[in-house]
Design a protein around this motif. Structure first.
Motif, mmCIF file in Angstrom:
data_model
loop_
_atom_site.group_PDB
_atom_site.id
_atom_site.type_symbol
_atom_site.label_atom_id
_atom_site.label_comp_id
_atom_site.label_asym_id
_atom_site.label_seq_id
_atom_site.Cartn_x
_atom_site.Cartn_y
_atom_site.Cartn_z
ATOM 1 N N LYS A 1 18.941 4.849 -8.580
ATOM 2 C CA LYS A 1 18.712 6.164 -7.976
ATOM 3 C C LYS A 1 19.575 6.362 -6.737
ATOM 4 O O LYS A 1 19.827 7.488 -6.322
ATOM 5 C CB LYS A 1 17.239 6.339 -7.617
ATOM 6 N N ASN A 2 20.045 5.267 -6.157
ATOM 7 C CA ASN A 2 20.916 5.321 -4.974
ATOM 8 C C ASN A 2 22.385 5.472 -5.381
ATOM 9 O O ASN A 2 23.278 5.329 -4.554
ATOM 10 C CB ASN A 2 20.700 4.070 -4.120
ATOM 11 N N GLY A 3 22.627 5.755 -6.664
ATOM 12 C CA GLY A 3 23.984 5.992 -7.145
ATOM 13 C C GLY A 3 24.745 4.735 -7.516
ATOM 14 O O GLY A 3 25.935 4.795 -7.811
ATOM 15 N N MET A 4 24.064 3.604 -7.499
ATOM 16 C CA MET A 4 24.733 2.329 -7.781
ATOM 17 C C MET A 4 24.743 2.035 -9.273
ATOM 18 O O MET A 4 23.883 2.488 -10.017
ATOM 19 C CB MET A 4 24.037 1.198 -7.033
ATOM 20 N N SER A 5 25.741 1.242 -9.663
ATOM 21 C CA SER A 5 25.866 0.796 -11.047
ATOM 22 C C SER A 5 25.835 -0.723 -11.079
ATOM 23 O O SER A 5 26.243 -1.384 -10.113
ATOM 24 C CB SER A 5 27.208 1.246 -11.635
ATOM 25 N N PHE A 6 25.369 -1.259 -12.206
ATOM 26 C CA PHE A 6 25.354 -2.705 -12.383
ATOM 27 C C PHE A 6 26.780 -3.237 -12.299
ATOM 28 O O PHE A 6 27.681 -2.729 -12.967
ATOM 29 C CB PHE A 6 24.725 -3.068 -13.736
ATOM 30 N N GLU A 7 26.984 -4.223 -11.448
ATOM 31 C CA GLU A 7 28.299 -4.838 -11.284
ATOM 32 C C GLU A 7 28.376 -6.178 -11.992
ATOM 33 O O GLU A 7 29.293 -6.440 -12.752
ATOM 34 C CB GLU A 7 28.597 -5.015 -9.792
ATOM 35 N N GLN B 1 13.488 4.327 -1.777
ATOM 36 C CA GLN B 1 14.625 5.182 -2.138
ATOM 37 C C GLN B 1 15.136 5.958 -0.924
ATOM 38 O O GLN B 1 16.332 6.042 -0.687
ATOM 39 C CB GLN B 1 14.222 6.147 -3.258
ATOM 40 N N GLU B 2 14.219 6.502 -0.152
ATOM 41 C CA GLU B 2 14.598 7.286 1.025
ATOM 42 C C GLU B 2 15.339 6.414 2.045
ATOM 43 O O GLU B 2 16.372 6.814 2.590
ATOM 44 C CB GLU B 2 13.329 7.884 1.642
ATOM 45 N N ALA B 3 14.823 5.217 2.283
ATOM 46 C CA ALA B 3 15.451 4.302 3.244
ATOM 47 C C ALA B 3 16.790 3.793 2.721
ATOM 48 O O ALA B 3 17.775 3.714 3.463
ATOM 49 C CB ALA B 3 14.516 3.137 3.544
ATOM 50 N N ALA B 4 16.843 3.449 1.431
ATOM 51 C CA ALA B 4 18.083 2.924 0.837
ATOM 52 C C ALA B 4 19.200 3.970 0.895
ATOM 53 O O ALA B 4 20.349 3.648 1.205
ATOM 54 C CB ALA B 4 17.829 2.491 -0.604
ATOM 55 N N LYS B 5 18.867 5.212 0.611
ATOM 56 C CA LYS B 5 19.857 6.294 0.664
ATOM 57 C C LYS B 5 20.404 6.433 2.086
ATOM 58 O O LYS B 5 21.607 6.582 2.284
ATOM 59 C CB LYS B 5 19.220 7.603 0.194
ATOM 60 N N LYS C 1 0.818 -1.227 0.000
ATOM 61 C CA LYS C 1 0.000 0.000 0.000
ATOM 62 C C LYS C 1 0.848 1.272 0.000
ATOM 63 O O LYS C 1 0.335 2.358 -0.223
ATOM 64 C CB LYS C 1 -1.006 -0.005 1.155
ATOM 65 N N PHE C 2 2.168 1.133 0.216
ATOM 66 C CA PHE C 2 3.066 2.291 0.213
ATOM 67 C C PHE C 2 4.019 2.294 -0.990
ATOM 68 O O PHE C 2 4.919 3.135 -1.057
ATOM 69 C CB PHE C 2 3.867 2.341 1.516
ATOM 70 N N TRP C 3 3.828 1.373 -1.925
ATOM 71 C CA TRP C 3 4.674 1.330 -3.115
ATOM 72 C C TRP C 3 4.503 2.613 -3.930
ATOM 73 O O TRP C 3 3.438 3.222 -3.967
ATOM 74 C CB TRP C 3 4.320 0.126 -3.981
ATOM 75 N N GLY C 4 5.568 3.011 -4.603
ATOM 76 C CA GLY C 4 5.503 4.141 -5.526
ATOM 77 C C GLY C 4 5.518 5.506 -4.857
ATOM 78 O O GLY C 4 5.262 6.507 -5.512
ATOM 79 N N LYS C 5 5.832 5.564 -3.586
ATOM 80 C CA LYS C 5 5.837 6.840 -2.860
ATOM 81 C C LYS C 5 7.246 7.293 -2.468
ATOM 82 O O LYS C 5 7.407 8.246 -1.722
ATOM 83 C CB LYS C 5 4.947 6.733 -1.625
ATOM 84 N N GLY C 6 8.270 6.580 -2.934
ATOM 85 C CA GLY C 6 9.648 6.983 -2.679
ATOM 86 C C GLY C 6 10.229 6.517 -1.350
ATOM 87 O O GLY C 6 11.347 6.893 -1.003
ATOM 88 N N TYR C 7 9.499 5.692 -0.611
ATOM 89 C CA TYR C 7 10.006 5.240 0.689
ATOM 90 C C TYR C 7 11.224 4.333 0.561
ATOM 91 O O TYR C 7 12.172 4.447 1.355
ATOM 92 C CB TYR C 7 8.913 4.519 1.484
#
Length: 176
Positions: free
Chosen positions: A151-157, A115-119, A107-113
């Protein structure tokens, strides 16, 4: 003591705390979603209850063995349980790596949570010198988690079996 936990950390909208047994019923709906077992690397064929049990046993195991762990994510304004996120010790091709993990209730998908937590997890890792490199791993079909990693600045390894590994070094993070 588990040095990888973000207990009492905060972001603009979230506060981090330990997962408790009282969170079980709130977390349970996640396991009704299609592909959640595959995306979370869980055994297939488990019932919704067995999946939730499996998840919580894994959380306690990580807490008790200093393997990092998921933190409950609580909305600072409403008090709602949004999801779980944290730093996890993972073994990738026989090498221990520190992973930013995140999982949000549907129910909270798509709201940026996520991304915020991962950062916050990424920043906590580097600011506390827990590792010079951090990863996020996701099933190849989990495009939403791949977007969060990018979006967290990571690149495919690399790809390992059915998982993609994204990473960022401390040097790359300092340039952000």
């Amino acid at each position: 003591m588990n040095n990888y936990l973000l207990t009492n950390q905060k972001t603009k909208r979230l506060k981090f705390r330990l997962v408790t047994k009282d969170d079980y019923n709130t977390w349970f709906p996640l396991f009704a979603e299609k592909n959640v077992d595959k995306f979370l690397g869980m055994p297939s064929g488990l019932s919704q209850t067995e999946q939730c049990d499996y998840w919580f046993k894994k959380v306690w195991h990580r807490y008790e063995n200093n393997l990092g762990g998921m933190n409950a994510l609580i909305d600072k304004e409403t008090g709602d349980f949004i999801g779980q996120s944290g730093l996890l010790i993972q073994t990738v091709e026989d090498e221990e790596r520190l992973e930013v993990g995140y999982s949000i209730l549907p129910k909270f998908w798509g709201k940026g949570y996520a991304q915020e937590a991962a950062k916050k997890c990424r920043d906590f890792c580097f600011e506390n010198e827990l590792s010079n490199n951090v990863i996020s791993m996701m099933h190849v079909d989990n495009i939403a988690s791949e977007i969060v990693a990018i979006k967290n600045g990571m690149s495919f390894e690399k790809q390992v079996d059915t998982y993609k590994v994204f990473s960022i070094s401390k040097d790359e993070w300092l340039k952000l």
